[in-house]
Motif scaffolding. Structure first.
Motif, mmCIF file in Angstrom:
data_model
loop_
_atom_site.group_PDB
_atom_site.id
_atom_site.type_symbol
_atom_site.label_atom_id
_atom_site.label_comp_id
_atom_site.label_asym_id
_atom_site.label_seq_id
_atom_site.Cartn_x
_atom_site.Cartn_y
_atom_site.Cartn_z
ATOM 1 N N SER A 279 -6.177 6.088 -10.396
ATOM 2 C CA SER A 279 -5.619 6.329 -9.063
ATOM 3 C C SER A 279 -6.022 7.695 -8.522
ATOM 4 C CB SER A 279 -4.094 6.247 -9.143
ATOM 5 O OG SER A 279 -3.515 6.703 -7.947
ATOM 6 N N TRP A 280 -6.299 7.743 -7.234
ATOM 7 C CA TRP A 280 -6.535 9.019 -6.567
ATOM 8 C C TRP A 280 -5.215 9.716 -6.221
ATOM 9 C CZ3 TRP A 280 -10.754 8.579 -2.177
ATOM 10 C CH2 TRP A 280 -11.971 8.187 -2.744
ATOM 11 N N MET A 281 -4.125 9.007 -6.298
ATOM 12 C CA MET A 281 -2.860 9.531 -5.791
ATOM 13 C C MET A 281 -1.866 9.889 -6.887
ATOM 14 S SD MET A 281 -2.870 9.420 -2.343
ATOM 15 C CE MET A 281 -4.466 10.201 -2.498
ATOM 16 N N ASN A 282 -1.866 9.121 -7.983
ATOM 17 C CA ASN A 282 -0.879 9.324 -9.046
ATOM 18 C C ASN A 282 -1.620 9.456 -10.368
ATOM 19 O OD1 ASN A 282 0.239 6.922 -7.071
ATOM 20 N ND2 ASN A 282 1.709 8.580 -7.346
ATOM 21 N N VAL A 283 -1.487 10.603 -10.988
ATOM 22 C CA VAL A 283 -2.263 10.914 -12.193
ATOM 23 C C VAL A 283 -1.305 11.104 -13.372
ATOM 24 C CG1 VAL A 283 -3.950 12.488 -13.222
ATOM 25 C CG2 VAL A 283 -3.987 12.069 -10.732
ATOM 26 N N PRO A 284 -1.057 10.036 -14.170
ATOM 27 C CA PRO A 284 -0.214 10.214 -15.349
ATOM 28 C C PRO A 284 -1.028 10.867 -16.459
ATOM 29 C CG PRO A 284 -0.718 7.873 -14.996
ATOM 30 C CD PRO A 284 -1.542 8.655 -14.012
ATOM 31 N N PHE A 285 -0.388 11.690 -17.245
ATOM 32 C CA PHE A 285 -1.083 12.241 -18.406
ATOM 33 C C PHE A 285 -0.065 12.562 -19.492
ATOM 34 C CE2 PHE A 285 -0.281 15.815 -15.528
ATOM 35 C CZ PHE A 285 0.154 16.854 -16.349
ATOM 36 N N ALA A 286 -0.570 12.598 -20.740
ATOM 37 C CA ALA A 286 0.286 12.878 -21.888
ATOM 38 C C ALA A 286 -0.239 14.118 -22.594
ATOM 39 C CB ALA A 286 0.277 11.686 -22.844
ATOM 40 N N LEU B 279 0.820 -1.218 0.000
ATOM 41 C CA LEU B 279 0.000 0.000 0.000
ATOM 42 C C LEU B 279 0.854 1.269 0.000
ATOM 43 C CD1 LEU B 279 -2.857 -1.037 2.426
ATOM 44 C CD2 LEU B 279 -3.268 0.191 0.321
ATOM 45 N N SER B 280 2.105 1.152 -0.445
ATOM 46 C CA SER B 280 3.047 2.271 -0.319
ATOM 47 C C SER B 280 2.463 3.609 -0.757
ATOM 48 C CB SER B 280 4.302 2.000 -1.146
ATOM 49 O OG SER B 280 5.006 0.909 -0.618
ATOM 50 N N SER B 281 1.769 3.626 -1.907
ATOM 51 C CA SER B 281 1.369 4.921 -2.453
ATOM 52 C C SER B 281 -0.094 5.243 -2.238
ATOM 53 C CB SER B 281 1.721 4.979 -3.944
ATOM 54 O OG SER B 281 1.207 3.860 -4.619
ATOM 55 N N THR B 282 -0.788 4.475 -1.390
ATOM 56 C CA THR B 282 -2.203 4.818 -1.167
ATOM 57 C C THR B 282 -2.642 4.667 0.285
ATOM 58 O OG1 THR B 282 -4.429 4.559 -2.098
ATOM 59 C CG2 THR B 282 -3.139 2.571 -1.821
ATOM 60 N N ILE B 283 -1.747 4.164 1.137
ATOM 61 C CA ILE B 283 -2.113 4.027 2.552
ATOM 62 C C ILE B 283 -2.488 5.397 3.119
ATOM 63 C CG2 ILE B 283 0.259 4.315 3.464
ATOM 64 C CD1 ILE B 283 -0.476 2.053 5.496
ATOM 65 N N LEU B 284 -3.487 5.427 3.958
ATOM 66 C CA LEU B 284 -3.937 6.644 4.655
ATOM 67 C C LEU B 284 -4.604 7.660 3.727
ATOM 68 C CD1 LEU B 284 -0.889 7.159 7.075
ATOM 69 C CD2 LEU B 284 -3.162 6.313 7.687
ATOM 70 N N SER B 285 -4.885 7.260 2.472
ATOM 71 C CA SER B 285 -5.550 8.199 1.558
ATOM 72 C C SER B 285 -7.054 8.213 1.769
ATOM 73 C CB SER B 285 -5.242 7.841 0.104
ATOM 74 O OG SER B 285 -5.815 6.598 -0.239
ATOM 75 N N ARG B 286 -7.584 7.239 2.529
ATOM 76 C CA ARG B 286 -9.024 7.109 2.807
ATOM 77 C C ARG B 286 -9.163 5.985 3.824
ATOM 78 N NH1 ARG B 286 -9.355 4.953 -3.205
ATOM 79 N NH2 ARG B 286 -7.290 5.829 -2.999
ATOM 80 N N GLY C 254 -9.284 15.819 10.590
ATOM 81 C CA GLY C 254 -10.586 15.143 10.599
ATOM 82 C C GLY C 254 -10.517 13.645 10.349
ATOM 83 N N GLY C 255 -9.293 13.091 10.280
ATOM 84 C CA GLY C 255 -9.162 11.640 10.086
ATOM 85 C C GLY C 255 -9.368 11.238 8.636
ATOM 86 N N LEU C 256 -9.401 9.920 8.405
ATOM 87 C CA LEU C 256 -9.333 9.417 7.026
ATOM 88 C C LEU C 256 -10.628 9.587 6.246
ATOM 89 C CD1 LEU C 256 -7.055 6.277 7.337
ATOM 90 C CD2 LEU C 256 -6.463 8.696 7.078
ATOM 91 N N ALA C 257 -11.767 9.689 6.917
ATOM 92 C CA ALA C 257 -13.009 9.933 6.165
ATOM 93 C C ALA C 257 -12.929 11.315 5.514
ATOM 94 C CB ALA C 257 -14.217 9.822 7.083
ATOM 95 N N ALA C 258 -12.494 12.301 6.284
ATOM 96 C CA ALA C 258 -12.382 13.661 5.743
ATOM 97 C C ALA C 258 -11.282 13.743 4.686
ATOM 98 C CB ALA C 258 -12.098 14.651 6.877
ATOM 99 N N ILE C 259 -10.147 13.104 4.963
ATOM 100 C CA ILE C 259 -9.041 13.108 4.002
ATOM 101 C C ILE C 259 -9.459 12.416 2.706
ATOM 102 C CG2 ILE C 259 -6.766 12.041 3.580
ATOM 103 C CD1 ILE C 259 -6.444 14.451 5.292
ATOM 104 N N GLY C 260 -10.183 11.312 2.836
ATOM 105 C CA GLY C 260 -10.624 10.566 1.667
ATOM 106 C C GLY C 260 -11.550 11.406 0.791
ATOM 107 N N GLU C 261 -12.447 12.143 1.423
ATOM 108 C CA GLU C 261 -13.367 12.989 0.665
ATOM 109 C C GLU C 261 -12.574 14.061 -0.092
ATOM 110 O OE1 GLU C 261 -16.316 14.290 -1.250
ATOM 111 O OE2 GLU C 261 -16.295 12.398 -0.158
ATOM 112 N N ARG C 262 -11.589 14.619 0.600
ATOM 113 C CA ARG C 262 -10.746 15.648 -0.029
ATOM 114 C C ARG C 262 -9.967 15.057 -1.214
ATOM 115 N NH1 ARG C 262 -6.234 18.199 3.823
ATOM 116 N NH2 ARG C 262 -7.985 18.574 5.199
ATOM 117 N N ASN C 263 -9.405 13.857 -1.015
ATOM 118 C CA ASN C 263 -8.621 13.232 -2.088
ATOM 119 C C ASN C 263 -9.494 12.880 -3.291
ATOM 120 O OD1 ASN C 263 -6.057 13.341 -0.903
ATOM 121 N ND2 ASN C 263 -6.416 11.458 0.265
ATOM 122 N N ARG C 264 -10.718 12.402 -3.011
ATOM 123 C CA ARG C 264 -11.629 12.064 -4.104
ATOM 124 C C ARG C 264 -11.899 13.311 -4.951
ATOM 125 N NH1 ARG C 264 -16.041 13.003 -5.670
ATOM 126 N NH2 ARG C 264 -16.590 14.237 -3.825
#
Ligand SMILES: *Cc1c(COP(=O)(O)O)cnc(C)c1O
Length: 359
Positions: free
Chosen positions: A293-300, A172-179, A257-267
């Motif tokens: 991904s909510w955390m890593n957004v590749p684009f071209a 879960l290296s790049s998504t732990i604690l995101s929600r 606000g904990g992970l529920a609040a953080i998750g809403e923000r990340n979404r």
């Protein structure tokens, strides 16, 4: 001047965490020393270590039947530690191949166990994840390993695989604690710290107690989860500064606000950026919508010959580290917990303006 840092890792840390670490650097809690200069066995440091664990347990609602370990060697040390701890010699393990990091985990595991590739998304160039029904699971496997978020491909599982009675292991290296996360679905979770937890070098392992004590006899002690659990992750000198910073990050997450609040923000952050990409006619993201991904957004960019100008102008605008991984090229915006919504707005404004001037 602080920039908006879109690095995939080591990644941006929350500003209040950096400010507190700065304020405490020369005289940590009246000790006349920095936290780096005190014994890991001192009362003061033990309190830091215990508080960090307690806060992490609270954030993720980790059941009491799980141990939390603070280890060294990053996520990559766990690529070896997982098979060493969970498999007798000659055993089999299932691995789901969704791209770069799952392949790195598999390559290391093959040194110790027979790897069965339970699914592989090469046909879509790793822009999808396998459906539950597509997993070819081996009921005799010692565990099933998968990578819930592929940091380079920007592909994230929208579901937790059901593995029957076989322990599920997640990088879960790049998504732990995101929600919020249902920890009880996993036998073992590990994460390198440098994305959502703290400084590189540290890894957090969350392991169900009944999985301890199965390590192969030749397992090095510092990779042995049971030995580490028995010593409070202090079989040797732990990475004290990283552990301290991780504790400050956990505190910050609670204060937000904990992970529920953080998750809403990340979404919302991710939705804003993907919408800007999809609506632009100038940028594109190749990943299937349901597993973006909510955390890593590749684009071209439509015209890759503009990549260098895009990166140079973005850097001048205070938007840094947007180059894609060297294996894939293009762009990647990593938008972990510490990236504020204002950073997304600044990036979207810049991208819109750049497209208008070059489209
Ligand atoms: C960054 C990352 C790793 C590697 O972490 P190290 O700490 O450098 O070993 C492994 N897996 C995933 C999913 C990552 O994002």
């Amino acid at each position: 001047m602080r920039v908006f840092n879109f690095s995939a890792g080591p990644a941006a840390l929350p500003l209040p965490v950096l400010e507190q670490a700065r304020d405490e650097m020369l005289d940590w809690r009246g000790s006349g020393m920095s936290v780096m200069e005190v014994s890991h066995r001192s009362k003061g440091f033990i309190a830091v270590a215990e508080q960090a664990e307690a806060d992490l347990r609270e954030l993720l609602a980790i059941p009491d039947s799980y141990k939390v370990l603070f280890l060294q060697g990053g996520a990559s040390a766990q690529f070896a530690a997982v098979p060493l701890n969970l498999c007798p010699a000659g055993a089999r393990a299932d691995y789901v191949d969704t791209g770069h990091w799952s392949q790195r985990a598999m390559a290391e595991a093959r040194r110790f166990v027979t790897v069965n590739v339970a699914a592989d998304t090469a046909a879509s160039r790793h822009t999808t994840v396998p459906a539950q029904a597509e997993l070819r699971l081996d009921a005799g496997a010692a565990y099933v390993h998968y990578t819930p978020n592929e940091t380079i491909g920007g592909v994230e599982f929208p579901y937790i695989p059901d593995t029957g009675g076989v322990p599920l292991v997640a990088d879960l290296s790049s998504t732990i604690l995101s929600r919020p996360l249902e920890v009880a679905r996993f036998g073992l979770i590990y994460a390198g710290a440098q994305k959502n937890i703290g400084p590189s070098g540290l890894a957090v392992v969350i392991v169900r107690e009944d999985l301890l004590g199965r390590a192969r006899p030749d397992t090095p002690a510092i990779l042995d989860y049971k030995a580490m659990a028995g010593s409070g992750s202090m079989l040797n000198t732990p990475p004290t500064f990283g552990w301290y910073i991780a504790g400050l990050v956990f505190r910050w997450l609670k204060s937000e606000g904990g992970l529920a609040a953080i998750g809403e923000r990340n979404r919302a952050k991710a939705a804003r950026l993907y919408a800007a990409i999809d609506d632009s006619g100038f940028y594109s993201n190749p990943v299937a919508r349901e597993c973006r991904s909510w955390m890593n957004v590749p684009f071209a960019l439509v015209r890759p010959e503009l990549d260098a100008a895009f990166l140079a102008e973005a850097t001048r605008a205070g938007l840094t580290n947007l180059a894609g991984h060297r294996a894939v090229g293009g762009m990647r915006a990593s938008i972990y917990n510490a990236m504020p919504a204002a950073g997304i707005e600044a990036l979207v404004d810049f991208m819109t303006d750049f497209a208008r001037r070059n489209g």
